[in-house]
Each structure stands twice: as structure tokens, then as C-alpha cells.
Design a protein around this motif. Structure first.
Motif, short mmCIF file in Angstrom:
data_model
loop_
_atom_site.label_atom_id
_atom_site.label_comp_id
_atom_site.label_asym_id
_atom_site.label_seq_id
_atom_site.Cartn_x
_atom_site.Cartn_y
_atom_site.Cartn_z
N LEU A 251 67.05 19.58 64.30
CA LEU A 251 66.78 18.54 63.32
C LEU A 251 67.95 18.42 62.35
O LEU A 251 68.38 19.40 61.75
CB LEU A 251 65.49 18.88 62.56
CG LEU A 251 64.83 17.74 61.81
CD1 LEU A 251 64.41 16.64 62.78
CD2 LEU A 251 63.62 18.24 61.03
N GLY A 252 68.49 17.21 62.24
CA GLY A 252 69.58 16.97 61.32
C GLY A 252 70.95 17.41 61.79
O GLY A 252 71.92 17.34 61.04
N LYS A 253 71.02 17.86 63.04
CA LYS A 253 72.30 18.33 63.57
C LYS A 253 72.70 17.53 64.80
O LYS A 253 71.89 16.83 65.40
CB LYS A 253 72.23 19.82 63.91
CG LYS A 253 72.01 20.71 62.70
CD LYS A 253 72.12 22.17 63.08
CE LYS A 253 71.98 23.06 61.86
NZ LYS A 253 72.11 24.51 62.22
N GLN A 254 73.98 17.66 65.16
CA GLN A 254 74.47 16.98 66.35
C GLN A 254 74.05 17.72 67.62
O GLN A 254 73.81 18.93 67.59
CB GLN A 254 76.00 16.88 66.29
CG GLN A 254 76.51 15.91 65.25
CD GLN A 254 78.01 15.67 65.36
OE1 GLN A 254 78.75 16.55 65.80
NE2 GLN A 254 78.46 14.50 64.97
N ARG A 255 73.97 16.97 68.69
CA ARG A 255 73.67 17.58 69.98
C ARG A 255 74.85 18.45 70.40
O ARG A 255 76.00 18.07 70.26
CB ARG A 255 73.41 16.50 71.03
CG ARG A 255 72.84 16.99 72.32
CD ARG A 255 72.44 15.84 73.23
NE ARG A 255 71.37 15.04 72.64
CZ ARG A 255 70.72 14.08 73.31
NH1 ARG A 255 71.03 13.83 74.57
NH2 ARG A 255 69.78 13.38 72.72
N PRO B 52 65.14 32.13 65.62
CA PRO B 52 64.70 30.89 64.98
C PRO B 52 65.75 29.79 65.02
O PRO B 52 65.40 28.61 65.14
CB PRO B 52 64.41 31.34 63.54
CG PRO B 52 64.01 32.76 63.67
CD PRO B 52 64.89 33.31 64.77
N GLU B 53 67.02 30.16 64.98
CA GLU B 53 68.08 29.15 65.02
C GLU B 53 68.24 28.51 66.40
O GLU B 53 69.02 27.57 66.56
CB GLU B 53 69.42 29.73 64.55
CG GLU B 53 69.82 31.03 65.22
CD GLU B 53 69.44 32.25 64.40
OE1 GLU B 53 68.31 32.29 63.87
OE2 GLU B 53 70.27 33.18 64.31
N ASP B 54 67.53 29.01 67.40
CA ASP B 54 67.51 28.36 68.72
C ASP B 54 66.53 27.20 68.76
O ASP B 54 66.47 26.48 69.76
CB ASP B 54 67.15 29.37 69.81
CG ASP B 54 68.19 30.46 69.97
OD1 ASP B 54 67.79 31.63 70.15
OD2 ASP B 54 69.40 30.15 69.95
N THR B 55 65.75 27.03 67.71
CA THR B 55 64.79 25.94 67.66
C THR B 55 65.49 24.60 67.74
O THR B 55 66.40 24.31 66.96
CB THR B 55 63.97 26.02 66.36
OG1 THR B 55 63.19 27.22 66.37
CG2 THR B 55 63.05 24.81 66.22
N ALA B 56 65.08 23.78 68.71
CA ALA B 56 65.71 22.48 68.92
C ALA B 56 65.00 21.77 70.07
O ALA B 56 64.16 22.37 70.75
CB ALA B 56 67.19 22.65 69.29
N VAL B 57 65.36 20.52 70.26
CA VAL B 57 64.97 19.82 71.48
C VAL B 57 66.08 20.06 72.50
O VAL B 57 67.26 19.84 72.20
CB VAL B 57 64.79 18.31 71.25
CG1 VAL B 57 64.43 17.62 72.57
CG2 VAL B 57 63.71 18.06 70.21
#
Length: 120
Positions: A45-49, A91-96
Motif C-alpha cells: 500500500l502506497g508503494k511502487q510495484r 510483516p514487511e512482506d505484506t503486499a499484493v
């Protein structure tokens, strides 16, 4: 046309594991369809792919520094499927997480994405 379908996302506690799969279907057996590389990307969220891991047609692999030693990408050629084994999740691996296929025809295909949430 080629379709990519991701599966295997979900909610896991920190330190846990998940295995993502990306299945390709459609024109994958056509004479002009040649994969150069299959990759897993993620977008928080809020970051680049960003690229997480990739595997070439020659089975060479690349990984983002942040996941080296924890994630493993592999391919099952008989099923046109690529997997991403994710261990010691943080937790920092959380993403789509998105699957991507890049072909010799300079085509890029993307899956719809699968959510990975790692709780602390």
C-alpha cells in the motif's frame, strides 16, 4: 491471449510460510509463445510495484535482496505453473503479489494479484 491466475495468498503470522502459484492458460502452446522470464512482483500500500523473484526459460533465478534466503521460485513445466515458496515471512512482506510473464514477442502478461498479509 494468455491468462495468468495466482493462488495461495492469505493471512499468516510472522515467521510462517505461504506458497503462491501462478498458472498460465490460453495461447501458451501457440507457436509464437515463448517465455523469456516469469516473475513475481509485489505492491504494498502506497508503494511502487517491485520485483520479488524471477525465473528465466533457462531456469536462472533472481531475487530481491530483501527476500534472498527466505523465498524460492520454481517452475513446473508440465503444468505451465510457477511457484513462489515464502518462508520466514515478515510483516514487511505484506503486499499484493502479482505474477508476470514476459515473452520473446516483447509481451507482458499480468495476473490479477493475490493478497499476502503477515501479522506481527
Amino acid at each position: 491471449q494468455v491468462q495468468l491466475v495466482e493462488s495461495g495468498g492469505g493471512l499468516v503470522q510472522a515467521g510462517g510460510s505461504l506458497r503462491l502459484s501462478c498458472a498460465a492458460s490460453g495461447a501458451t502452446s501457440g507457436p509464437t509463445f515463448r517465455i523469456v522470464r516469469t516473475g513475481w512482483y509485489r505492491q504494498a500500500l502506497g508503494k511502487q510495484r517491485e520485483l520479488v523473484a524471477g525465473i528465466s526459460s533457462g531456469s536462472g533465478t533472481i531475487y530481491a535482496d530483501s527476500v534472498k534466503g527466505r523465498f524460492t521460485i520454481s517452475r513446473d513445466n508440465t503444468k505451465d505453473t510457477v511457484h513462489l515458496q515464502m518462508n520466514s515471512l515478515k510483516p514487511e512482506d505484506t503486499a499484493v503479489y502479482y505474477c508476470n510473464v514476459y515473452t520473446t514477442s516483447n509481451e507482458n502478461y499480468w495476473g490479477q494479484g493475490t493478497q499476502v498479509t503477515v501479522s506481527s
